[in-house]
Design an enzyme around this catalytic site. Structure first.
Site, mmCIF file in Angstrom:
data_model
loop_
_atom_site.group_PDB
_atom_site.id
_atom_site.type_symbol
_atom_site.label_atom_id
_atom_site.label_comp_id
_atom_site.label_asym_id
_atom_site.label_seq_id
_atom_site.Cartn_x
_atom_site.Cartn_y
_atom_site.Cartn_z
ATOM 1 N N GLU A 136 119.620 58.322 88.587
ATOM 2 C CA GLU A 136 119.992 58.053 87.199
ATOM 3 C C GLU A 136 118.793 57.465 86.445
ATOM 4 O O GLU A 136 117.967 58.187 85.926
ATOM 5 C CB GLU A 136 121.265 57.197 87.140
ATOM 6 C CG GLU A 136 122.437 58.003 87.731
ATOM 7 C CD GLU A 136 123.799 57.350 87.607
ATOM 8 O OE1 GLU A 136 123.916 56.289 86.983
ATOM 9 O OE2 GLU A 136 124.761 57.912 88.152
HETATM 10 C C1 HEM Z 1 130.011 56.099 85.688
HETATM 11 C C2 HEM Z 1 128.472 53.206 82.104
HETATM 12 C C3 HEM Z 1 124.065 55.137 82.675
HETATM 13 C C4 HEM Z 1 126.107 58.887 84.910
HETATM 14 C C5 HEM Z 1 129.991 55.155 84.679
HETATM 15 C C6 HEM Z 1 131.091 54.291 84.304
HETATM 16 C C7 HEM Z 1 130.672 53.507 83.272
HETATM 17 C C8 HEM Z 1 129.298 53.851 83.005
HETATM 18 C C9 HEM Z 1 131.460 52.440 82.537
HETATM 19 C C10 HEM Z 1 132.462 54.262 84.973
HETATM 20 C C11 HEM Z 1 133.513 54.893 84.134
HETATM 21 C C12 HEM Z 1 134.795 55.034 84.911
HETATM 22 O O1 HEM Z 1 134.799 54.860 86.139
HETATM 23 O O2 HEM Z 1 135.824 55.367 84.315
HETATM 24 C C13 HEM Z 1 127.089 53.365 82.097
HETATM 25 C C14 HEM Z 1 126.123 52.441 81.496
HETATM 26 C C15 HEM Z 1 124.890 52.975 81.694
HETATM 27 C C16 HEM Z 1 125.082 54.246 82.370
HETATM 28 C C17 HEM Z 1 126.487 51.134 80.808
HETATM 29 C C18 HEM Z 1 123.556 52.376 81.335
HETATM 30 C C19 HEM Z 1 123.203 51.152 81.853
HETATM 31 C C20 HEM Z 1 124.258 56.392 83.183
HETATM 32 C C21 HEM Z 1 123.260 57.430 83.258
HETATM 33 C C22 HEM Z 1 123.843 58.500 83.889
HETATM 34 C C23 HEM Z 1 125.215 58.099 84.221
HETATM 35 C C24 HEM Z 1 121.841 57.350 82.698
HETATM 36 C C25 HEM Z 1 123.282 59.873 84.184
HETATM 37 C C26 HEM Z 1 122.002 60.047 84.645
HETATM 38 C C27 HEM Z 1 127.286 58.391 85.445
HETATM 39 C C28 HEM Z 1 128.042 59.021 86.514
HETATM 40 C C29 HEM Z 1 129.134 58.194 86.782
HETATM 41 C C30 HEM Z 1 129.060 57.087 85.815
HETATM 42 C C31 HEM Z 1 127.687 60.341 87.221
HETATM 43 C C32 HEM Z 1 130.202 58.396 87.871
HETATM 44 C C33 HEM Z 1 129.598 57.910 89.178
HETATM 45 C C34 HEM Z 1 130.597 57.786 90.312
HETATM 46 O O3 HEM Z 1 131.809 57.750 90.102
HETATM 47 O O4 HEM Z 1 130.149 57.715 91.469
HETATM 48 N N1 HEM Z 1 128.919 54.870 83.858
HETATM 49 N N2 HEM Z 1 126.412 54.425 82.635
HETATM 50 N N3 HEM Z 1 125.434 56.848 83.752
HETATM 51 N N4 HEM Z 1 127.931 57.237 85.054
HETATM 52 FE FE1 HEM Z 1 127.188 55.870 83.796
#
Ligand code: HEM
Ligand code: HEM
Length: 345
Positions: A136
């Site tokens: 990420e």
């Molecule tokens: C999951 C916020 C950066 C891709 C999540 C979730 C949140 C979140 C709140 C969980 C949502 C849920 O479970 O309903 C953030 C914040 C970021 C960030 C605050 C910056 C600090 C990124 C970036 C990427 C990304 C840059 C892509 C390169 C994902 C993915 C998941 C996820 C793929 C699911 C992962 C899993 O379940 O194993 N993010 N995100 N996020 N985010 Fe982010």
């Protein structure tokens, strides 16, 4: 005058007594679901102050929080398109493809825990994950803090957001500020919420049939509460395992978190708020049409053979879960200085 008459006619129509079955449907729905509130909820161990929300917003949009200077939270959770990236699985540092589909952060504050497998207890803990994940943002807490400390405007902003702290520019406070901002990203007033609050006409007849089916056929056994999901964990494929394209064998879900045999292929029930905006579906992100996702759920989770009309009705109901999207103005971010670590690709 004509306008007045029409307005009167319309208001009498609105004032007409609720149809008995609308009232019964609403009562049944209120047992299982809750409307999204108009204001951000209170957080444990965090304060949603104006300063903290503004700081969290800047951090959410700042690509310099990633090692390459390219990825911000917004890259994968775009507030303009329902809080997702619209990709099957996300693309991050060095054009690497991650293993899972990005869920929306809209209303995520209401989920029991974060991620498809619930491995982060809340949004504060969650925010520390993507920053450090190699696929990420590929950053380190040290480099992130050095980046923040190099820009006086950020230092000042941490000072006002965390008053009374000697050294407020920390990785923990970075996560807290982001959590405060994310808690404001809620989507009230969907047609479904309006119906729950008493407006019979907020749902079409088809959506009402869909809501009834969603409850009576058993979807609501797993997708309930304020986010119509996101409240508990269930095996994906309780009745019949979907094919490896939809449920790739390598991702064991909650098993990786708890190491309990019962948790093989167990995932958090998808929160279905704004689901019409967040294709593609499932943790694999391989299903592009909402209708197809509904049909897969019916077979894999319920073993039921819903007919085409019933699948259409449920899909129409799910479209009524789209709420008012938050209007977020892109922040102006602090300028870099000679001390700001350079991006690294
Ligand atoms: C999951 C916020 C950066 C891709 C999540 C979730 C949140 C979140 C709140 C969980 C949502 C849920 O479970 O309903 C953030 C914040 C970021 C960030 C605050 C910056 C600090 C990124 C970036 C990427 C990304 C840059 C892509 C390169 C994902 C993915 C998941 C996820 C793929 C699911 C992962 C899993 O379940 O194993 N993010 N995100 N996020 N985010 Fe982010
Ligand atoms: C995911 C709808 C029944 C558990 C989903 C998704 C939809 C959906 C649209 C995708 C969410 C997303 O990609 O963000 C429905 C409907 C149902 C139903 C319409 C009734 C016909 C159930 C039942 C269970 C369940 C009965 C529990 C036994 C889950 C789980 C996921 C999910 C665990 C996440 C799957 C994953 O890891 O990708 N559901 N659902 N669902 N649902 Fe259902």
């Amino acid at each position: 005058k004509r306008i007045l008459v029409t307005a009167l006619a319309a208001s009498t129509a609105l004032a007409a007594p609720a149809l008995a079955d609308d009232a019964a449907l609403r009562e049944q729905a209120k047992e299982m679901f809750e409307a999204i509130p108009l204001q951000a909820p209170m957080l444990e161990d965090n304060v949603i102050s104006r300063d903290r929300v503004d700081l969290g917003k800047a951090l959410f949009f700042d690509p310099r929080m990633s090692r390459s200077g390219l990825f911000s939270c917004q890259s994968c959770h775009n507030v303009g398109i329902g809080g997702v990236d619209g990709l099957e699985t996300s693309i991050g540092h060095g054009w690497q493809k991650g293993p899972r589909n990005a869920p929306t952060m809209l209303n995520a504050v209401f989920n029991v825990a974060q991620f498809w497998d619930g491995r982060a207890p809340d949004l504060e803990a969650q925010a520390k994950g993507p920053v450090q994940a190699g696929v990420e943002m590929n950053n380190t807490p040290e480099n992130l803090v050095a980046t923040l400390k190099s820009m006086p405007a950020y230092v000042a902003s941490f000072q006002t957001s965390f008053p009374g702290e000697d050294d407020p520019v920390t990785f923990d406070n970075f996560a807290k500020a982001i959590e405060a901002f994310e808690a404001t990203l809620i989507t009230p007033n969907s047609p479904f919420d309006k119906f729950l609050m008493g407006q019979d006409a907020a749902l079409s007849d088809q959506q009402k049939r869909g809501l009834a089916l969603f409850m009576d056929e058993g979807c609501a056994a797993c997708h309930q509460g304020i986010n119509v999901g996101g409240q508990d964990y269930y095996p994906f494929g309780v009745v019949e395992k979907p094919g490896a394209d939809v449920l790739p064998e390598g991702d064991h879900g909650r098993f990786a978190v708890t190491e309990t045999a019962d948790d093989q292929y167990v995932f958090r029930a998808g929160p279905l708020r704004n689901i019409a905006l967040t294709a593609p579906y499932f943790h694999s992100g391989t299903v592009w049409e909402l209708r197809d996702a509904v049909a897969i759920m019916a077979t894999s989770q319920l073993g039921s053979e819903l007919n085409d009309a019933q699948i259409d009705d449920i899909t129409a109901f799910l479209e009524a879960l789209t709420g008012e999207q938050p209007q977020v103005v892109h922040p102006i971010l602090p300028a870099r200085t000679k001390d700001t670590p350079k991006p690294y690709t």
